[in-house]
Design an enzyme around this catalytic site. Sequence first.
Site, short mmCIF file in Angstrom:
data_model
loop_
_atom_site.label_atom_id
_atom_site.label_comp_id
_atom_site.label_asym_id
_atom_site.label_seq_id
_atom_site.Cartn_x
_atom_site.Cartn_y
_atom_site.Cartn_z
N GLY A 112 0.81 -1.22 0.00
CA GLY A 112 0.00 0.00 0.00
C GLY A 112 0.84 1.27 0.00
O GLY A 112 0.36 2.32 -0.43
N GLU A 115 1.69 1.74 -3.56
CA GLU A 115 0.42 2.07 -4.21
C GLU A 115 0.02 3.52 -3.92
O GLU A 115 -0.50 4.22 -4.79
CB GLU A 115 -0.67 1.08 -3.77
CG GLU A 115 -0.42 -0.31 -4.33
CD GLU A 115 -1.36 -1.36 -3.77
OE1 GLU A 115 -1.36 -1.55 -2.53
OE2 GLU A 115 -2.09 -2.00 -4.55
N GLU A 135 2.84 -8.35 -1.88
CA GLU A 135 1.61 -9.01 -1.44
C GLU A 135 1.55 -10.49 -1.77
O GLU A 135 0.99 -11.28 -1.00
CB GLU A 135 0.38 -8.30 -2.05
CG GLU A 135 0.06 -6.95 -1.43
CD GLU A 135 0.78 -5.79 -2.08
OE1 GLU A 135 1.77 -6.02 -2.82
OE2 GLU A 135 0.36 -4.64 -1.86
N1 COA Z 1 1.73 -3.80 8.81
C1 COA Z 1 1.78 -3.78 10.15
N2 COA Z 1 2.90 -3.58 10.87
C2 COA Z 1 4.03 -3.38 10.16
C3 COA Z 1 4.06 -3.39 8.75
C4 COA Z 1 2.85 -3.62 8.07
N3 COA Z 1 2.77 -3.62 6.74
N4 COA Z 1 5.34 -3.19 8.35
C5 COA Z 1 6.07 -3.04 9.48
N5 COA Z 1 5.28 -3.15 10.57
C6 COA Z 1 5.67 -3.06 11.97
C7 COA Z 1 6.35 -4.34 12.46
O1 COA Z 1 5.39 -5.31 12.81
C8 COA Z 1 7.13 -3.81 13.64
O2 COA Z 1 6.24 -3.62 14.71
P1 COA Z 1 6.66 -4.14 16.21
O3 COA Z 1 7.93 -3.40 16.53
O4 COA Z 1 5.49 -3.77 17.06
O5 COA Z 1 6.87 -5.61 16.08
C9 COA Z 1 7.56 -2.42 13.18
O6 COA Z 1 6.66 -2.06 12.13
C10 COA Z 1 8.98 -2.37 12.62
O7 COA Z 1 9.06 -3.33 11.56
P2 COA Z 1 10.20 -4.47 11.50
O8 COA Z 1 9.68 -5.57 10.64
O9 COA Z 1 10.65 -4.83 12.89
O10 COA Z 1 11.37 -3.68 10.76
P3 COA Z 1 12.55 -4.31 9.89
O11 COA Z 1 13.51 -3.20 9.67
O12 COA Z 1 13.03 -5.56 10.48
O13 COA Z 1 11.86 -4.70 8.48
C11 COA Z 1 10.42 -4.33 6.58
C12 COA Z 1 11.33 -3.70 7.65
C13 COA Z 1 9.73 -3.19 5.83
C14 COA Z 1 11.25 -5.17 5.63
C15 COA Z 1 9.36 -5.22 7.28
O14 COA Z 1 8.74 -4.46 8.31
C16 COA Z 1 8.29 -5.73 6.38
O15 COA Z 1 8.53 -6.64 5.60
N6 COA Z 1 7.05 -5.20 6.51
C17 COA Z 1 5.90 -5.67 5.79
C18 COA Z 1 5.95 -5.23 4.33
C19 COA Z 1 4.77 -5.77 3.57
O16 COA Z 1 4.61 -6.95 3.36
N7 COA Z 1 3.90 -4.84 3.16
C20 COA Z 1 2.76 -5.16 2.35
C21 COA Z 1 1.56 -5.30 3.18
S1 COA Z 1 0.15 -5.73 2.20
#
Ligand code: COA
Length: 257
Positions: A112, A115, A135
């Site tokens: 998103g 997007e 996704e």
């Molecule tokens: N939805 C909800 N929470 C999210 C999020 C999302 N899309 N992306 C990150 N967060 C949250 C994590 O759960 C974490 O929360 P917490 O500290 O309470 O556990 C916080 O943000 C920090 O993220 P974290 O994953 O610990 O950081 P990182 O540096 O290790 O990794 C990313 C960064 C962006 C690679 C990883 O957060 C990620 O893959 N996020 C999801 C991306 C995704 O799939 N987006 C599409 C959604 S449809």
Amino acid sequence: MNYENILVEQENSIQVITINRPSKLNALNKATIEELSHALIASDKDTSVRVVIITGAGEKAFVAGADISEFSDFSVEEGKDLSKKGHDQLFSLIDQMKTPVIAAVNGFALGGGLELAMAAHIRIFSENARVGLPETSLGVIPGYGGTQRLAQIAGKGRAMEMILSAEMINASKALDYGITNNVVPLEELIDSAKKMAQKIIKNSPMALATAIQCVNANYAPGVDGMAYEINAFGNCFGTEDFTEGTRAFIEKRKANF
Ligand code: COA
């Protein structure tokens, strides 16, 4: 409406909206989408706002996607509703705004987040930006316009590659793919977006709004974009901005829109 997840600041005619959930990498939960929608509808009605810049708080993320924790147990109907509401409330709203919107992407823009950036009219990325549509790795597909807008912006083959691999690309590849208009150091990102905004603000708000509608017409199903342009071009002639713009040119002065 009181905003808890976004910050709205205005300097002269430029409004900066900052998505402000850095501890969750600015993930778009329902409340954030509602606040963004509310703020952007107000911006589009406010003639003192000539350009909107959307960015994310912190140095790590623009938006790391839709908030996964909110929809992991959704049913089919709830999934459809989530996507439809997102399109209507925010993503199509931005695309169709009369006021030009610049996305200043300051880090991760995933799902998103990308997007959202693609719904904006112009994108500028910081050098640390990493973007993708992950996704399919979650067992779902992009649902906020990503399958359509990424193909429109980057081409079908590149959209397929990014969506099917679910992998992120860096800012320089995004520039190569045409996903961003420019890449700048993180500390220069907002200034760079503001410089772009200054160039836009010099022009007629009526013509800007009309130009956005015409470019979008190319992608609207069943719309003849050329016919749309011919009609919209003609309508410009009946406006004060056209009178002022052409008169200013003849009088060798800057137009005052
Ligand atoms: N939805 C909800 N929470 C999210 C999020 C999302 N899309 N992306 C990150 N967060 C949250 C994590 O759960 C974490 O929360 P917490 O500290 O309470 O556990 C916080 O943000 C920090 O993220 P974290 O994953 O610990 O950081 P990182 O540096 O290790 O990794 C990313 C960064 C962006 C690679 C990883 O957060 C990620 O893959 N996020 C999801 C991306 C995704 O799939 N987006 C599409 C959604 S449809």
